[in-house]
Structures are given as structure tokens and as C-alpha cells.
Motif scaffolding. Sequence first.
Motif, PDB file in Angstrom:
ATOM      1  N   VAL A  96      -0.594   5.935   5.350  1.00  0.00           N
ATOM      2  CA  VAL A  96      -0.509   7.130   4.513  1.00  0.00           C
ATOM      3  C   VAL A  96       0.607   8.020   5.068  1.00  0.00           C
ATOM      4  O   VAL A  96       1.496   8.479   4.355  1.00  0.00           O
ATOM      5  CB  VAL A  96      -1.867   7.884   4.527  1.00  0.00           C
ATOM      6  N   PRO A 143     -14.312   7.359  11.600  1.00  0.00           N
ATOM      7  CA  PRO A 143     -13.116   7.543  12.426  1.00  0.00           C
ATOM      8  C   PRO A 143     -12.826   9.014  12.725  1.00  0.00           C
ATOM      9  O   PRO A 143     -13.218   9.892  11.993  1.00  0.00           O
ATOM     10  CB  PRO A 143     -11.994   6.972  11.534  1.00  0.00           C
ATOM     11  N   LEU A 145     -14.367  -1.379  -0.732  1.00  0.00           N
ATOM     12  CA  LEU A 145     -13.159  -0.594  -0.468  1.00  0.00           C
ATOM     13  C   LEU A 145     -12.453  -0.313  -1.798  1.00  0.00           C
ATOM     14  O   LEU A 145     -12.211  -1.229  -2.578  1.00  0.00           O
ATOM     15  CB  LEU A 145     -12.231  -1.380   0.459  1.00  0.00           C
ATOM     16  N   LEU A 146     -12.147   0.943  -2.050  1.00  0.00           N
ATOM     17  CA  LEU A 146     -11.527   1.312  -3.330  1.00  0.00           C
ATOM     18  C   LEU A 146     -10.032   1.563  -3.162  1.00  0.00           C
ATOM     19  O   LEU A 146      -9.594   2.011  -2.106  1.00  0.00           O
ATOM     20  CB  LEU A 146     -12.165   2.599  -3.863  1.00  0.00           C
ATOM     21  N   PRO A 147      -9.253   1.304  -4.219  1.00  0.00           N
ATOM     22  CA  PRO A 147      -7.860   1.777  -4.195  1.00  0.00           C
ATOM     23  C   PRO A 147      -7.868   3.296  -4.074  1.00  0.00           C
ATOM     24  O   PRO A 147      -8.810   3.938  -4.561  1.00  0.00           O
ATOM     25  CB  PRO A 147      -7.307   1.355  -5.558  1.00  0.00           C
ATOM     26  N   PHE A 187       0.845  -1.196   0.000  1.00  0.00           N
ATOM     27  CA  PHE A 187       0.000   0.000   0.000  1.00  0.00           C
ATOM     28  C   PHE A 187       0.887   1.256   0.000  1.00  0.00           C
ATOM     29  O   PHE A 187       0.665   2.199  -0.765  1.00  0.00           O
ATOM     30  CB  PHE A 187      -0.923  -0.005   1.233  1.00  0.00           C
ATOM     31  N   THR A 196     -17.951   3.406   0.411  1.00  0.00           N
ATOM     32  CA  THR A 196     -16.806   2.543   0.046  1.00  0.00           C
ATOM     33  C   THR A 196     -16.558   1.593   1.212  1.00  0.00           C
ATOM     34  O   THR A 196     -15.479   1.558   1.784  1.00  0.00           O
ATOM     35  CB  THR A 196     -15.540   3.372  -0.261  1.00  0.00           C
ATOM     36  N   LYS A 198     -15.068   3.252   5.908  1.00  0.00           N
ATOM     37  CA  LYS A 198     -14.869   2.070   5.076  1.00  0.00           C
ATOM     38  C   LYS A 198     -15.176   0.783   5.813  1.00  0.00           C
ATOM     39  O   LYS A 198     -15.100  -0.295   5.255  1.00  0.00           O
ATOM     40  CB  LYS A 198     -13.453   2.068   4.484  1.00  0.00           C
ATOM     41  N   GLY A 241      -8.969  11.555  10.545  1.00  0.00           N
ATOM     42  CA  GLY A 241      -8.242  10.814   9.510  1.00  0.00           C
ATOM     43  C   GLY A 241      -7.895  11.695   8.320  1.00  0.00           C
ATOM     44  O   GLY A 241      -8.280  12.870   8.258  1.00  0.00           O
ATOM     45  N   ALA A 258      -8.951  11.233   5.139  1.00  0.00           N
ATOM     46  CA  ALA A 258      -9.932  11.267   4.054  1.00  0.00           C
ATOM     47  C   ALA A 258     -10.661  12.609   3.890  1.00  0.00           C
ATOM     48  O   ALA A 258     -10.841  13.059   2.758  1.00  0.00           O
ATOM     49  CB  ALA A 258     -10.920  10.109   4.215  1.00  0.00           C
ATOM     50  N   GLU A 288      -8.673  14.872   1.760  1.00  0.00           N
ATOM     51  CA  GLU A 288      -8.679  14.435   0.355  1.00  0.00           C
ATOM     52  C   GLU A 288      -9.981  14.859  -0.315  1.00  0.00           C
ATOM     53  O   GLU A 288      -9.996  15.298  -1.463  1.00  0.00           O
ATOM     54  CB  GLU A 288      -8.519  12.914   0.276  1.00  0.00           C
TER      55      GLU A 288
HETATM   56  N1  UDP Z   1      -9.159   5.017   1.502  1.00  0.00           N
HETATM   57  C1  UDP Z   1      -9.007   4.161   0.433  1.00  0.00           C
HETATM   58  N2  UDP Z   1     -10.102   3.525  -0.072  1.00  0.00           N
HETATM   59  C2  UDP Z   1     -11.336   3.705   0.416  1.00  0.00           C
HETATM   60  C3  UDP Z   1     -11.508   4.579   1.509  1.00  0.00           C
HETATM   61  C4  UDP Z   1     -10.395   5.219   2.033  1.00  0.00           C
HETATM   62  O1  UDP Z   1      -7.895   3.989  -0.054  1.00  0.00           O
HETATM   63  O2  UDP Z   1     -12.271   3.110  -0.113  1.00  0.00           O
HETATM   64  C5  UDP Z   1      -7.983   5.733   2.041  1.00  0.00           C
HETATM   65  C6  UDP Z   1      -8.103   7.227   1.923  1.00  0.00           C
HETATM   66  O3  UDP Z   1      -7.624   7.642   0.676  1.00  0.00           O
HETATM   67  C7  UDP Z   1      -7.268   7.746   3.085  1.00  0.00           C
HETATM   68  C8  UDP Z   1      -7.015   6.516   3.939  1.00  0.00           C
HETATM   69  O4  UDP Z   1      -7.842   5.504   3.393  1.00  0.00           O
HETATM   70  O5  UDP Z   1      -6.032   8.264   2.660  1.00  0.00           O
HETATM   71  C9  UDP Z   1      -7.317   6.703   5.401  1.00  0.00           C
HETATM   72  O6  UDP Z   1      -8.564   7.209   5.527  1.00  0.00           O
HETATM   73  P1  UDP Z   1      -9.391   7.528   6.835  1.00  0.00           P
HETATM   74  O7  UDP Z   1      -9.582   8.999   6.894  1.00  0.00           O
HETATM   75  O8  UDP Z   1     -10.579   6.660   6.801  1.00  0.00           O
HETATM   76  O9  UDP Z   1      -8.474   7.219   8.119  1.00  0.00           O
HETATM   77  P2  UDP Z   1      -8.168   5.842   8.881  1.00  0.00           P
HETATM   78  O10 UDP Z   1      -9.230   5.675   9.892  1.00  0.00           O
HETATM   79  O11 UDP Z   1      -8.124   4.766   7.885  1.00  0.00           O
HETATM   80  O12 UDP Z   1      -6.820   6.071   9.491  1.00  0.00           O
END
Ligand code: UDP
Length: 566
Positions: free
Chosen positions: A86, A305, A283-285, A24, A263, A239, A308, A310, A313
Motif C-alpha cells: 500500500v 498486526p 480475503l477481499l479485494p 496489487f 476477512t 486477515k 497497519g 486498515a 481505512e
Molecule cells: N486488505 C485487503 N483485503 C482484506 C483485508 C485487508 O485488501 O480482506 C488490505 C487493507 O485494505 C489494507 C491492507 O490490506 O490497506 C493492509 O492492511 P493491514 O492493516 O492488515 O496491514 P498489514 O499487516 O497487511 O501490513
Amino acid sequence: QAVFQSDIGTLLEQVGTGKESLSFMKRRIRRLAAQWASAARRLNDKLRNHWREQKRILVHVGFLTEESGDVFSPKVLKGGPLGEMVQWADILTALHVLGHNLKISVSLKELHGFLGVPPGRGSCPLTGPLPFDLIYTDYHGLQQMKQHMGLSLRKHKCHIRVIDTFGTEPAYNHEEYATLHGYRTNWGYWNLHSQQYMTMFPHTPDNSFMGFVAEELNETERLSIQKNKVNNMAVVYGKEASMWKGKEKFLAILHRYMEIHGTVYYETQRPPEVPAFVKNHGLLPQQELQQLLRKAKLFIGFGFPYEGPAPLEAIANGCIFLQPKFNPPHSSLNHEFFRGKPTSRKVSSQHPYAEQYIGRPHVITVDFNNSEEFDAAIREIMTTKVEPFLPYEYTCEGMLERVHAYIQNQDFCSPEAPFPPMNSSRVWLSGPPSPFTLLSNSSILTWASNATSYTSWPPLSALRLLASLEGQSCVKACQSAGLICEPALYRFINIKEAFSALDFQCEGVESEMNHLFPAFSAEHSECSLQQDLLLFSCAGSSAKYQRLCPCRDYRNGQVALCRDCL
Ligand code: UDP
């Protein structure tokens, strides 16, 4: 000398293989490589060949080691947390692009190899000099280093930087104080300098803000986003199916107005938490998620969450982020998720950074339990036009600039840093060189030029001394003056002259271990100085005290750096 490098070939090799988390991270590094390269060119121009020392840096990603249980890697493709990956991918890229000499370890074996600990003698202290100038790790990695470097960790700990998503406050970090005053948690009490902890968002100025990056758009992409936005299309933040639980009511209201996309990870069957009217993409890339966000108008969070990547973005791709306000705020005192985390920080919404640093029109924070307010927010979003927006500090250039400034200036090792030794502050107590002069704005004091012989980063010229109100923290006091609290400057205001400069009449002056000090107590006209330099803390307040606060200015879009900090 460090030279910017835009070729990421060697970095990708160093990251290694064999885990979904590493794949990843490598996909992300590859995808953002061009963006990093052009940011490096711009920063290079901006710094105008400023000499940058090349550092030997070890990055030990503790939470990905088998020895820590590595619970994250198996969940990468199953809706588990990705924010940490990330961030680590971006930290590695930033350090590599800045041109430092980088080693990466994701196992104890590699850690031992890099530190020169002989095989089979894992708990043997490292006896020779540390072969690195800087070590970036996390709480798991710190524990591993303690176990395997033994006593020598104490000797070398000024070189360590701890990547700590939610932050660690000084009262929790100070072992003796935490134990005596009920701040002891499973994570804290490492007796580091609190700015050695580096967070994902600028949660608290007591820690350094490391951050990560989001994708940037070129002109063509901006135009195409404008053309293709679908005003009644919403994407739900979350997600994992559990994040949708109990949200039927909100989804039903939203569905009256908008087409809802999700997603959410699933194996074979649609998760029951996700209503049938939702178009779930699974879940998407990351790249495909970006495409979805480019079309959507609304990105909506249901409370988890917390904090984060997202939402940034989504906003960067021209969405409006709608999120719940938390009243009362969530914290380690009242919420399971934060319980045991080494901070008392009050989280006022799902994403306080989005709320406080970005705000309207990109971010709307409302009480979801008030259906009218919720309903009105959705209608407002459908008719509001917004441009894609990314704060400078979350661009590649912004992150490179900040990490560069930290690497070249933060110093927790040399005897003068980060504080002058105790005896020199005692000398000041008995008579510093009349350090304060009044600025024209009489509520803000500034350090006089005769004190500039003390080296400091941020520079002393940035210091503005303020008194908080009773019951107010220095975080808030500086904020309300349009400034930010700067713990590295506490050492300059921890002197009795600071009280008179603020017109406090001290009946007595004492020095004590208390994370609220230096502070003034009106009840007994008592002036209290801080005795333990590790307890200087922007966070913390008490109705009994007006705190003395070292504030500084900050750059537009780059809160970590003062105007003269580069
Ligand atoms: N993300 C992804 N696919 C999805 C949904 C989220 O690749 O379908 C990625 C998104 O681009 C982001 C990362 O998951 O950079 C983390 O997102 P999140 O804000 O949900 O924080 P987490 O709880 O995963 O730390």
C-alpha cells in the motif's frame, strides 16, 4: 521545473508485471487515480505556482527483488502483509503526480541498469556521478546497493531515503555508538542522518514521516454511509487465521451484542480459529473491504498486526476502531515481533497513532482483559454516532504536500547541511551572537532574530527551546508543551549558552558522544554537549539528565510540517 501530472498511464507501465505484488499495487494506483488528480489540483492552487525543481528519482523496492527472497509477493492473495505494498504504491504515485522524473526498479538487474553499473561487474563501484538526485529504497535495497556499489555508496548516501516501516532511532543508526553501547541490530548502523529514514506513521520525530493514503469520501458517499450503517455489525481486523488464535473469549462477548464479520484468508476449509458464528468473507479485494467497512459500525483489533493501514481505512469509512491497550507497552526489549528492530519505541496499543492522534470517539483503546471495560466499550460503540474521519496527513493532498516539502527542502548533501561543520559550532561555543531571548511565556525560549542568517529547514523561527524533566525524553517534553521535537534544529541548541538561557548553572561544560546530549545533570551541575551530530536524538531518557530539546510547532493534521515550513 516539476509540473503536476494526473495521467497515470506511464506510471502503470513503469511498475511492470509478473508478480502478484505489482498487480496489487497497480490496482491500487488505478483505483485512487482520480483522488490523486483532484488533490494535485488543490495543492497546485495552494502553492500558487511556487517553483518546484524537477528531481531525477530512483525508486528501488528492495523487499520485492528476487535477490532478497521476495517472501511478500506469493502471499498477496493469501492473507500476507499488504501494508508495505500500500505504502510503496502511494509513494510511487505521489512522486509521479508531483511531476518528478521517476525510474522504478524491482530487481538487481534494473538497479544496475539505472545506476550505469556495467553488466557482469556487479560489485564494481559506481565511478561516475550519480545519475539521480534522490533514491528511495528500503533496508534490503540499501544492503544491495552496498554490495553492488561498494565504496561509492558512502559518497552518494546523502541522496538516499530509506522507507522503514517501524523506524530507526539515532542510537541504533550510529555504527560505532551502537556497537559500543548495545544498540547494534541486524538492521541499523548505516550512519545515515536519522531523518533519511521515512516511516509509515509519525512514530518518532527522529525519522521523517512518509505515510500513505486512505480513501476519501465525497458528499454522496458520506450520506449513503450515514443511511446504511448497521449499528450491530462488527468487522474483525486480521486477515490471517493466526491473528484470531486464543481470542474466543472476546469473540463470544462481542457476539452477544453484534453480528461479526471477518476477512480471513482460507484455501478450502474454514480456519478452525474462526468460530462458526463469524461470517467470514475470505480475503477481499481492497475495494470490497471498503464496502464492508461502510456498513460496519465497529472495526475490532485483537493486538496483531501492529500499526497497519486498515484501522485508518475503517475510521475513514465511519467505523469506530476498538483496540487493546498494551500494559506494559510492547517494544524490542519485551516482544518477539519488535526484537532486533532498531528502535526502543514503546508501543502502547495495537495502533498508537489511532490512539494518540485520533482518539475518541473514533478510536477506543481499552484493557481487553478487563471484561467489564471491554463489554462497556462495545455497548458504548453501538450507541455512539460518528462521522467518517481521515486525518489530513493521510489524504492524497496531505501526502503530496508533505512529500513536496521534503523533496524541495530536506538536504543532507551540501556541506552546510544538515549541520554546520564542526568548526563553526566550535566558534559558537566560544561566543555565539547572544542567541536567545525570552518569550513572554518564560518556560519557553525562542531564538533571537540576529541568528536568522543561518539557513535551516524547518526555519529557525519555528524553534522553541525546552528542558525535559529528569527521566523524560525530548519526544515527551515537546509533546507536553503542545509541540513536536525537531532533530534538524538540535544544531542550534548544542551550545553552552542554551544552558544559561534555561537557567542551568554549569560547573563544567564537556562535549561527549551520547544520544541523550545536550543535557544537564543536576547531581554535579554538569552541562554536556553533543559531540557527534549524527547522535542528536529526540528519543531517549535517563533519570540522571534533564535533556535540552529543540521543539517546534506543527500544522493541524500535518505533524511533519511546521507552520512556516511550506
Ligand atoms: N486488505 C485487503 N483485503 C482484506 C483485508 C485487508 O485488501 O480482506 C488490505 C487493507 O485494505 C489494507 C491492507 O490490506 O490497506 C493492509 O492492511 P493491514 O492493516 O492488515 O496491514 P498489514 O499487516 O497487511 O501490513
